[in-house]
Write an enzyme that holds these catalytic residues in place. Structure first.
Site, mmCIF file in Angstrom:
data_model
loop_
_atom_site.group_PDB
_atom_site.id
_atom_site.type_symbol
_atom_site.label_atom_id
_atom_site.label_comp_id
_atom_site.label_asym_id
_atom_site.label_seq_id
_atom_site.Cartn_x
_atom_site.Cartn_y
_atom_site.Cartn_z
ATOM 1 N N HIS A 25 0.896 -1.198 -0.013
ATOM 2 C CA HIS A 25 0.074 -0.030 0.091
ATOM 3 C C HIS A 25 0.723 1.202 0.034
ATOM 4 C CE1 HIS A 25 0.472 0.555 4.499
ATOM 5 N NE2 HIS A 25 0.959 -0.849 4.333
ATOM 6 N N SER A 265 -6.239 3.753 5.619
ATOM 7 C CA SER A 265 -5.986 2.431 6.293
ATOM 8 C C SER A 265 -5.271 1.518 5.281
ATOM 9 C CB SER A 265 -7.121 1.880 6.809
ATOM 10 O OG SER A 265 -7.431 0.524 6.558
ATOM 11 N N LYS A 266 -4.511 0.510 5.514
ATOM 12 C CA LYS A 266 -4.045 -0.282 4.255
ATOM 13 C C LYS A 266 -5.188 -1.248 3.565
ATOM 14 C CE LYS A 266 -1.818 -3.120 7.854
ATOM 15 N NZ LYS A 266 -0.576 -3.802 7.843
ATOM 16 N N ARG A 267 -6.371 -1.241 4.248
ATOM 17 C CA ARG A 267 -7.487 -1.793 3.296
ATOM 18 C C ARG A 267 -8.165 -0.872 2.712
ATOM 19 N NH1 ARG A 267 -6.421 -4.218 8.022
ATOM 20 N NH2 ARG A 267 -6.986 -2.502 9.239
ATOM 21 N N ASP A 268 -8.013 0.453 2.856
ATOM 22 C CA ASP A 268 -8.791 1.418 2.002
ATOM 23 C C ASP A 268 -8.416 1.192 0.498
ATOM 24 O OD1 ASP A 268 -9.668 4.018 1.362
ATOM 25 O OD2 ASP A 268 -9.166 4.717 3.539
#
Ligand code: GLU
Ligand code: ZN
Length: 499
Positions: A25, A265-268
């Site tokens: 990311h 967030s890295k999940r973004d």
């Protein structure tokens, strides 16, 4: 000593040490970039280490993606996976015996101890402390257990974790980005370094490797700031045991904020490096943008190369305030880098987007000469390389795909009459005169006959030929498309209007 740093007197060595979980990311890339730039600026060594001690979360696929991403971005590392180096191996999963040895020595020297508390007990005591308004970190319960207490816990079948014993003193250090920071003992309590199953934790392995690899400057995200006083204390223990020569300096890079002022967030989805790659960001454009997340070259300079960044990079100009991730700005900077490519490099960079699965045309219909002819028009207009496909598809599809909204917008009362005139004027141009200036004069003249300015007159022509109302400059496009195909498309549009 060559390249000595003021803080340590040792040659500059920095590291980028991601854990191989999930997809790379942008936050990770920013950290890699600042470390790499710092190493290159100071003639130091850039170490790339893989922190894969969490078998449950790490994956080989992620590991390969990380390496692939680093290569795509153009980072070269002096030590690390695939290049080796004096401190190999650089994958922590291959260094487990070492960590166990160090843990044994810390235990033997009383710098660490076995903690038998269960998760439930810890939670219960933490909540009680909170309720009483006391600090809620580990309370030191197992610091000095007697042999009988240990025996009793063992008899119950409890498996201990290993906990590091924090010195009962205030820890102060000068953060390279934030200045002097102080942590009091109540806020930095004894912490786990080895799991009950014997697996060493990040808290242990990261400082051990930083010590053994003689890392002088630790540049990492602000989210890790709370682990720094712990690691400094562990470093001191490692120095006593002969594993470390010095305590490194630390600099914590600012948070990156996403939508709605929340931490990115890295999940973004916006955070995924693959997204930028797939859209056709240039590595140089993306890195240029990411460098601005906490740093700037000069107040009035947003666009620069990595060489220029390296020449100017230092930690004194890293800003501790949160940086906002701004996609529009990233795109604008990327577009600038695309414009700055030399025309050949641009053509080459477009390559992947001119083939399946990106390109909608049949491979045999692609004409490299036509593409090269139109490419300079596109180069100044695309934001990301993937934009190229829709800009040039009219050249390589046998028929234009008429977009209905565009069609309805351009085709007005009287468009058929205008197109008929324009067709006649275009047809009057021979192959020799089939040049942008002549084509423009023809459409201009057709418009005049119908009382239309050039803009209004060219819209129906554009939609007939390219299928859309917006695109590359029309007359240059028609020149490359050629006489025969242009006229056939205008005829097809006229036929549709007549139907
Ligand atoms: N493996 C750690 C992470 O990815 C490294 C943190 C550090 O730089 O110390 O969060
Ligand atoms: Zn305990």
């Amino acid at each position: 000593m060559a390249n000595a740093t003021p803080g340590t007197g040792f040659p500059v060595r920095v590291r980028f040490c991601p854990s191989p979980t999930g997809n790379p990311h942008v936050g990770l890339v920013r950290t890699a970039l600042f470390n790499w730039a710092y190493a290159r600026r100071h003639g130091g060594t850039f170490v790339f280490r893989i922190e894969d001690t969490d078998a449950a979360r790490d994956s080989q696929e992620s590991y390969e993606q990380l390496l692939d991403a680093m290569r795509w971005l153009g980072f070269d590392w002096d030590e690390g996976p695939e290049v080796g180096g004096p401190h190999a191996p650089y994958r922590q999963s291959q260094r487990m015996d070492l960590y166990r040895d160090v843990a044994e020595k810390l235990l033997a020297g009383g710098r660490a101890y076995h903690c038998y508390c269960t998760t439930e007990e810890l939670t219960e005591r933490r909540e009680a402390a909170r309720a009483a308004g006391r600090p809620s970190g580990y309370d030191g319960h197992c610091r000095d257990l007697t042999a009988e207490q240990v025996a009793a816990y063992r008899a119950e079948g409890r498996e201990p974790i290993v906990r590091f014993r924090m010195p009962d003193e205030t820890i102060t250090f000068v953060d390279l980005v934030r200045g002097e920071l102080t942590f009091t003992p109540e806020n930095v309590t004894d912490y786990g370094i080895v799991r009950a199953n014997g697996a060493p934790l990040y808290t242990l392995v990261n400082p051990i490797d930083d010590a053994l690899m003689e890392i002088t400057h630790i540049l990492r995200g602000e989210d890790l700031l709370s682990s720094t006083p712990r690691q400094i204390a562990l470093y001191q223990a490692l120095m006593d045991l002969g594993y470390a020569k010095f305590v490194p300096e630390f600099g914590h890079l600012p948070y990156v904020m996403g939508e709605g002022n929340k931490k990115l967030s890295k999940r973004d989805p916006q955070a995924s490096l693959n997204l930028y790659r797939d859209r056709g960001f240039l590595p140089a454009g993306l890195l240029n943008y990411l460098s601005l997340l906490g740093w700037s070259l000069a107040p009035d300079r947003d666009i620069f190369t990595m060489d220029e960044m390296v020449a100017a990079f230092d930690l004194t100009n890293v800003n501790p305030n949160p940086a906002r991730f701004d996609l529009k700005k990233a795109e604008a900077i990327n577009a600038d880098h695309i414009r700055q490519l030399d025309p050949k490099a641009f053509v080459e960079a477009c390559g992947p987007w001119l083939r399946a699965p990106h390109a909608p045309w049949a491979p045999e219909d692609f004409d490299p000469a036509a593409f090269e002819a139109i490419a300079p028009q596109a180069q100044t207009r695309v934001t990301v390389l993937s934009d190229i496909t829709a800009n040039v598809d009219f050249l390589f599809l046998p028929e234009p795909v008429w977009d209905e909204t565009s069609w309805n917008k351009a085709m007005k009362e009287g468009s058929d009459a205008l197109l008929t005139t324009a067709r006649a004027k275009l047809a009057a141009l021979g192959d020799d005169a089939w040049r942008a200036d002549e084509l423009k004069a023809a459409v201009l003249a057709a418009g005049e006959e119908h009382g239309l300015k050039l803009g209004k007159a060219q819209a129906p022509v554009r939609v007939s030929v390219t299928g859309r109302t917006v695109g590359l400059p029309l007359f240059e496009s028609l020149e490359v498309l050629g006489r025969e195909r242009t006229l056939a498309r205008v005829d097809a549009a006229l036929a549709r209007l007549a139907a």
